[in-house]
Write a protein that holds these residues in place. Structure first.
Motif, mmCIF file in Angstrom:
data_model
loop_
_atom_site.group_PDB
_atom_site.id
_atom_site.type_symbol
_atom_site.label_atom_id
_atom_site.label_comp_id
_atom_site.label_asym_id
_atom_site.label_seq_id
_atom_site.Cartn_x
_atom_site.Cartn_y
_atom_site.Cartn_z
ATOM 1 N N PRO A 137 32.023 43.182 -115.596
ATOM 2 C CA PRO A 137 33.147 42.249 -115.412
ATOM 3 C C PRO A 137 34.373 42.731 -116.178
ATOM 4 O O PRO A 137 34.247 43.361 -117.241
ATOM 5 C CB PRO A 137 32.606 40.930 -115.972
ATOM 6 N N PRO A 138 35.569 42.473 -115.683
ATOM 7 C CA PRO A 138 36.781 42.927 -116.374
ATOM 8 C C PRO A 138 36.950 42.216 -117.711
ATOM 9 O O PRO A 138 36.497 41.078 -117.903
ATOM 10 C CB PRO A 138 37.904 42.555 -115.403
ATOM 11 N N LEU A 139 37.608 42.895 -118.636
ATOM 12 C CA LEU A 139 37.987 42.306 -119.918
ATOM 13 C C LEU A 139 39.464 41.937 -119.870
ATOM 14 O O LEU A 139 40.253 42.576 -119.166
ATOM 15 C CB LEU A 139 37.761 43.293 -121.065
ATOM 16 N N ILE A 216 39.972 36.903 -126.237
ATOM 17 C CA ILE A 216 39.387 37.921 -125.365
ATOM 18 C C ILE A 216 38.532 37.221 -124.310
ATOM 19 O O ILE A 216 37.718 36.347 -124.639
ATOM 20 C CB ILE A 216 38.524 38.933 -126.154
ATOM 21 N N PHE A 217 38.732 37.634 -123.061
ATOM 22 C CA PHE A 217 37.971 37.087 -121.932
ATOM 23 C C PHE A 217 37.126 38.191 -121.313
ATOM 24 O O PHE A 217 37.529 39.351 -121.277
ATOM 25 C CB PHE A 217 38.916 36.520 -120.870
ATOM 26 N N LYS A 218 35.965 37.802 -120.820
ATOM 27 C CA LYS A 218 35.071 38.722 -120.121
ATOM 28 C C LYS A 218 34.667 38.061 -118.816
ATOM 29 O O LYS A 218 34.034 37.008 -118.822
ATOM 30 C CB LYS A 218 33.841 39.017 -120.988
ATOM 31 N N ILE A 223 35.295 34.873 -124.593
ATOM 32 C CA ILE A 223 34.173 35.269 -125.448
ATOM 33 C C ILE A 223 34.594 35.406 -126.911
ATOM 34 O O ILE A 223 33.743 35.571 -127.786
ATOM 35 C CB ILE A 223 33.543 36.604 -124.974
ATOM 36 N N TYR A 224 35.885 35.327 -127.179
ATOM 37 C CA TYR A 224 36.337 35.463 -128.557
ATOM 38 C C TYR A 224 37.658 34.734 -128.727
ATOM 39 O O TYR A 224 38.622 34.975 -128.000
ATOM 40 C CB TYR A 224 36.514 36.936 -128.933
ATOM 41 N N THR A 225 37.692 33.789 -129.676
ATOM 42 C CA THR A 225 38.898 33.012 -129.915
ATOM 43 C C THR A 225 38.870 32.508 -131.351
ATOM 44 O O THR A 225 37.978 32.855 -132.137
ATOM 45 C CB THR A 225 39.011 31.842 -128.917
ATOM 46 N N CYS A 226 39.829 31.661 -131.710
ATOM 47 C CA CYS A 226 39.878 31.131 -133.062
ATOM 48 C C CYS A 226 38.678 30.235 -133.342
ATOM 49 O O CYS A 226 38.315 29.376 -132.524
ATOM 50 C CB CYS A 226 41.168 30.331 -133.250
ATOM 51 N N ASN A 227 38.033 30.461 -134.487
ATOM 52 C CA ASN A 227 36.964 29.590 -134.957
ATOM 53 C C ASN A 227 37.109 29.499 -136.466
ATOM 54 O O ASN A 227 36.552 30.297 -137.206
ATOM 55 C CB ASN A 227 35.587 30.145 -134.560
ATOM 56 N N ASP A 228 37.869 28.522 -136.917
ATOM 57 C CA ASP A 228 38.289 28.457 -138.304
ATOM 58 C C ASP A 228 37.127 28.296 -139.288
ATOM 59 O O ASP A 228 37.239 28.664 -140.456
ATOM 60 C CB ASP A 228 39.272 27.297 -138.487
#
Length: 503
Positions: A137-139, A216-218, A223-228
């Protein structure tokens, strides 16, 4: 898209910002962007269908007629204002509510007007782009770069604004007010420098502390974002495992920690290559450069070694996406301090002649006439209302460019996929096809300028109180620059091939 056959089960929660919520179609590369309202006054402040549709059409017109000529047609996708069945919107609101972050639930989705903005899903590459037969899948990497220069206006009253960028100062203010729990070491001036080592470190800092500036999207899924509250190293390790198939051969004997360093470094190099690439001058060795002649090009809060800041290149390839954004940001050449008297001039004029608001296009329409006011504003203040309005419009456009997002979508290419050699950047493996887009190009309200003036004062004075009488904190932070899961170093050669396609 057949509006009379809309089914909420065909759509899923994609994300949201301060003023809108986005859902994506499960099969087609389309998204819907719907307006939001505060829960406190949602019953009283909602717009009529006509008002909501006009608001969304203004966004489309502003993107098409103002931002596209300034930022470049190849980067901009206007979208279309649509009216949706109200029952569909209500059911959709119920469906996505459980997926929304708690921090965003102070506002509710507009379920009364049925109006939305329909756009291409920029987390996915178009079907015309060549992709690997392995069907990975595209990133897609989303970056909100923020303001990439230091102001040089003679109207500035606090010299610190000429030395430390707005983003770095704002970090301290947000931390003190509980917006974030950790300080980001990202500096926009490093990203906009055109120096690959500085850009690499800027992206490394975005990955380490994404906040609202990096996702970041897959395959269209985030699949990756802010998580304080997360363990940063654990999050980075999980991200690296997602990326491993794209950047490491399946038989690699590297340990998990070693492979994490490798794939995250490879990702950074791909992003840097995409941000520096231009369609007009495809050969990387023949790129024209845009030098930042006005003001300083380094930020004293950057964690980079001082020798690198003094000796590195400070230029961007002409017409690359960062060059276009930076050029538009620099329409703000007075700073908010220099703009405030002109804003007051406009305010006084409108109080005396309220019907002039339409002629001066304070609320649109965003057409060729508005763009002409932006582009042809006189260089010197002649005392006229036209000059003041022109500078106000320039500032609003610059603020849009300071708050936009860049979408870098990439997909792997197989060895047998035919590629135009003139578009290749170092023909080595792995090979990627790539698309770069700009979004979040809403017009900034005229009335928000007074808020920006107050906010600027608070940010600057808080930073001065925190860092004076000495800058020992910055010296301590510099020691953290080398503590990372992966390296941010530059390499003479790029171990990737990027091929660019329009969406």
């Amino acid at each position: 898209m057949e509006l009379d056959k809309m089914d909420e089960n065909d759509w899923k929660y994609h994300g949201e910002g301060n003023k809108s919520l986005v859902v994506s179609h499960v099969q087609h590369a389309r998204v819907l962007r719907l307006l939001k309202y505060s829960t406190e006054d949602a019953e009283n402040s909602h717009k009529t269908t006509e008002q909501a549709f006009r608001h969304i059409q203004n966004i489309v017109d502003y993107s098409q007629n103002v931002m596209k000529p300034l930022l470049g047609e190849k980067f901009i996708h206007n979208g279309e204002a649509v009216k949706l069945p109200l029952d569909f919107v209500r059911q959709l609101s119920l469906k996505v509510q459980q997926e929304r972050p708690e921090s965003r639930c102070d506002k509710v989705m507009d379920t009364l007007s049925g109006c939305a903005l329909c756009l291409p899903n920029l987390t996915q590459l178009s079907s015309c782009c060549c992709c690997s037969r392995e069907h990975r899948p595209p990133l897609c990497i989303e970056i909100k770069p923020k303001c990439g220069f230091l102001p040089a206006s003679r109207h500035i009253t606090k010299d610190i604004k000429r030395k430390v960028c707005r983003f770095c100062m704002h970090q301290h203010f947000k931390l003190a007010n509980g917006k974030w729990k950790r300080l980001s070491h990202y500096c926009p001036l490093d990203l906009f420098s055109g120096n690959k080592q500085r850009m690499s470190l800027a992206i490394k800092h975005l990955i380490e502390e994404p906040q609202n500036n990096f996702n970041i999207f897959k395959g269209g899924e985030c699949i990756y974002t802010c998580n304080d509250d997360a363990d940063v190293l654990q999050d980075l390790d999980e991200l690296a495992q997602h990326l491993r198939p794209y950047f490491l051969p399946s038989g690699s004997l590297l340990s998990r920690q070693q492979s994490s360093k490798v794939v995250l470094n490879e990702l950074i190099q791909v992003i840097v290559s995409a941000l520096l690439s231009t369609w007009d001058c495809p050969r990387s060795g023949q790129l024209r450069k845009t030098h930042l002649s006005e003001g300083r090009v380094t930020c004293e809060a950057s964690l980079l070694h001082r020798d690198l800041l003094r000796n590195g290149n400070h230029c961007l390839p002409k017409d690359c996406v960062l060059d276009k954004i930076l050029s538009t940001q620099m329409l703000d050449n007075l700073d908010i301090e220099g703009l405030s008297p002109l804003f007051k001039r406009v305010e006084q004029h409108l109080q005396m002649f309220p019907k002039e608001r339409c002629r001066l296009q304070m609320d649109g329409p965003y057409n060729a006439s508005f763009l002409e006011k932006v582009q042809n504003c006189p260089a010197e203040d002649d005392g006229s209302i036209e000059y003041a309005v022109g500078k106000v419009h320039q500032y609003r456009v610059a603020m849009t460019a300071k708050d936009c997002s860049i979408m870098v979508a990439i997909a792997t290419c197989g060895e047998d996929d035919g590629l135009d050699q003139s578009l290749e950047i170092q023909p080595t493996k792995p090979r990627f096809t790539c698309s770069v887009s700009i979004l979040d190009l809403d017009p900034k309200p005229y009335e928000s300028i007074s808020h920006q003036s107050r906010l600027d004062y608070k940010i600057v004075n808080h930073y001065l109180r925190r860092t004076q009488p000495n800058n020992q904190e910055l010296d301590n932070l510099e020691e953290l620059a080398n503590q990372s899961l992966f390296l941010g170093r530059d390499r003479d050669g790029e171990d990737c091939t990027l091929v660019f396609h329009p969406v």
